[in-house]
Design a protein around this motif. Sequence first.
Motif, PDB file in Angstrom:
ATOM      1  N   UNK A 154       0.772  -1.121   0.062  1.00 52.46           N
ATOM      2  CA  UNK A 154      -0.006  -0.112  -0.012  1.00 52.46           C
ATOM      3  C   UNK A 154       0.763   1.557   0.105  1.00 52.46           C
ATOM      4  N   UNK A 155       1.889   1.175   0.635  1.00 50.22           N
ATOM      5  CA  UNK A 155       3.067   2.305   0.983  1.00 50.22           C
ATOM      6  C   UNK A 155       3.292   2.830  -0.693  1.00 50.22           C
ATOM      7  N   UNK A 156       3.795   1.481  -1.483  1.00 46.95           N
ATOM      8  CA  UNK A 156       4.295   1.729  -2.893  1.00 46.95           C
ATOM      9  C   UNK A 156       3.157   2.282  -3.863  1.00 46.95           C
ATOM     10  N   UNK A 157       1.849   1.931  -3.512  1.00 47.25           N
ATOM     11  CA  UNK A 157       1.004   2.400  -4.319  1.00 47.25           C
ATOM     12  C   UNK A 157       0.629   3.854  -3.935  1.00 47.25           C
ATOM     13  N   UNK A 158       0.729   4.113  -2.710  1.00 51.12           N
ATOM     14  CA  UNK A 158       0.616   5.731  -2.326  1.00 51.12           C
ATOM     15  C   UNK A 158       1.810   6.602  -2.617  1.00 51.12           C
ATOM     16  N   UNK A 159       2.951   6.101  -2.929  1.00 48.47           N
ATOM     17  CA  UNK A 159       4.268   6.844  -3.193  1.00 48.47           C
ATOM     18  C   UNK A 159       3.904   7.232  -4.792  1.00 48.47           C
ATOM     19  N   UNK A 160       3.315   6.199  -5.555  1.00 54.11           N
ATOM     20  CA  UNK A 160       3.156   6.299  -7.016  1.00 54.11           C
ATOM     21  C   UNK A 160       2.006   7.264  -7.102  1.00 54.11           C
ATOM     22  N   UNK A 161       0.973   7.333  -6.388  1.00 59.25           N
ATOM     23  CA  UNK A 161      -0.006   8.071  -6.588  1.00 59.25           C
ATOM     24  C   UNK A 161       0.294   9.827  -6.365  1.00 59.25           C
ATOM     25  N   UNK A 162       1.089   9.721  -5.299  1.00 61.58           N
ATOM     26  CA  UNK A 162       1.584  10.986  -4.782  1.00 61.58           C
ATOM     27  C   UNK A 162       2.453  11.759  -6.028  1.00 61.58           C
ATOM     28  N   UNK A 163       3.371  10.874  -6.592  1.00 61.35           N
ATOM     29  CA  UNK A 163       4.222  11.559  -7.628  1.00 61.35           C
ATOM     30  C   UNK A 163       3.322  11.944  -8.775  1.00 61.35           C
ATOM     31  N   UNK A 164       2.290  11.101  -9.169  1.00 62.06           N
ATOM     32  CA  UNK A 164       1.503  11.158 -10.346  1.00 62.06           C
ATOM     33  C   UNK A 164       0.505  12.121 -10.134  1.00 62.06           C
ATOM     34  N   UNK A 165      -0.253  12.280  -8.961  1.00 59.71           N
ATOM     35  CA  UNK A 165      -1.503  12.974  -8.799  1.00 59.71           C
ATOM     36  C   UNK A 165      -1.396  14.155  -7.681  1.00 59.71           C
ATOM     37  N   UNK A 166      -0.222  14.496  -7.085  1.00 61.93           N
ATOM     38  CA  UNK A 166      -0.021  15.644  -6.087  1.00 61.93           C
ATOM     39  C   UNK A 166       0.101  14.975  -4.668  1.00 61.93           C
ATOM     40  N   UNK A 167       0.827  15.796  -3.944  1.00 60.92           N
ATOM     41  CA  UNK A 167       1.158  15.333  -2.540  1.00 60.92           C
ATOM     42  C   UNK A 167       2.456  14.974  -2.421  1.00 60.92           C
ATOM     43  N   UNK A 168       3.400  14.851  -3.473  1.00 59.81           N
ATOM     44  CA  UNK A 168       5.081  14.385  -3.398  1.00 59.81           C
ATOM     45  C   UNK A 168       5.839  15.477  -2.359  1.00 59.81           C
ATOM     46  N   UNK A 169       5.564  16.718  -2.527  1.00 58.07           N
ATOM     47  CA  UNK A 169       6.209  17.521  -1.598  1.00 58.07           C
ATOM     48  C   UNK A 169       5.780  17.179  -0.103  1.00 58.07           C
ATOM     49  N   UNK A 170       4.674  16.918   0.362  1.00 58.28           N
ATOM     50  CA  UNK A 170       4.346  16.797   1.512  1.00 58.28           C
ATOM     51  C   UNK A 170       5.155  15.455   2.081  1.00 58.28           C
ATOM     52  N   UNK A 171       5.572  14.790   1.354  1.00 62.23           N
ATOM     53  CA  UNK A 171       6.399  13.416   2.097  1.00 62.23           C
ATOM     54  C   UNK A 171       7.856  13.741   2.259  1.00 62.23           C
ATOM     55  N   UNK A 172       8.337  14.906   1.670  1.00 64.33           N
ATOM     56  CA  UNK A 172       9.835  15.311   1.952  1.00 64.33           C
ATOM     57  C   UNK A 172      10.382  15.228   3.345  1.00 64.33           C
TER      58      UNK A 172
END
Length: 323
Positions: free
Chosen positions: A272-290
């Motif tokens: 599920x974490x891998x899926x969440x990472x993929x979705x955040x990179x493609x759909x937004x929210x990636x910066x929140x994970x930094x």
Amino acid sequence: MNIVFPYPTLGGEVTFEVTGARLDGRPLPLGMLSREQRVVALHEAELSDWGEARLSVEAKLPERDLAEGPWTDVVCVAILSEAATNARTVGRLDPVGEGVWRGSVTLIKDEHHTRAALSVSVVATVDGEAGRLIGTAEDPWSVELNEREPTRKQELNIQEVDFREGPHEWLRPFKDAPWLVETTGDMPTVHLNTGFEGLSEFLNGGGGALDRAMRGMLAAQIATEAWIAMFHAAVGDVEPGDDGVPQWPTGWKDGVLRSMLPDVLPELSPADALLEIHLRRSEGGWQDLQPRIQYAAGRRSRVARNVGTGIRALSRTGEGTQG
């Protein structure tokens, strides 16, 4: 950064050691256990078909914190896990006095692949809520199923090279950088610039406690940057399969993701974490994970321990000067 819990936690340090191991009831030779590298090697040529390993664990908890804190029903557990197989085993430790807790945890060989991580956590009832995490050990042990030598596998290459006049032309534009991390090869590489005055001599030198502490802080900074770079490179290699589900990358990138994702997205399973990472990179929210990525990298680089050691060394030096 530190994780901020919405309830009180232990202020003191939680530490632990593996004090022994048995394979199907037979004691493991002490030479296959390294306290310095925090590794247990379980592969014995004379006993290659073992089925169960029992690891003896001794933890030290901050006794005053435990006695004075606002918690009850304190439980200390050893947790053995392997991301590659999603295996997880918990062994309860019992108090034996003066902040020392002892017990064991069992590893079933068929439930694991190559390497398990052993950690210790402390849970308690806080504000009426049972099972709250109030402390955890910073430095896990590695349990190697297929190794006879208790040494940690090198996770990246370290190469000393002169950026200005060395053999790699691509490094020359970065002649003023003390180091660079390369993630394009079969194994990631940290290039240390020998042309950067004093860097190589300092990292490879001796000296007293202060020198060692400062060297540890610098090494932790380099390692943190390397882990962050490796994580971003690994995430960049995640692609959806024919069913649209993200696929784990191969080689070292798989290991980096499986190692760091439990700290980046601790509430999710690896898949599920891998899926969440993929979705955040493609759909937004990636910066929140930094910040979480930085925290996960810092844990692997033991930043907190090295910075703490450096601060204490500086404080002792200052006290000696004043005296």
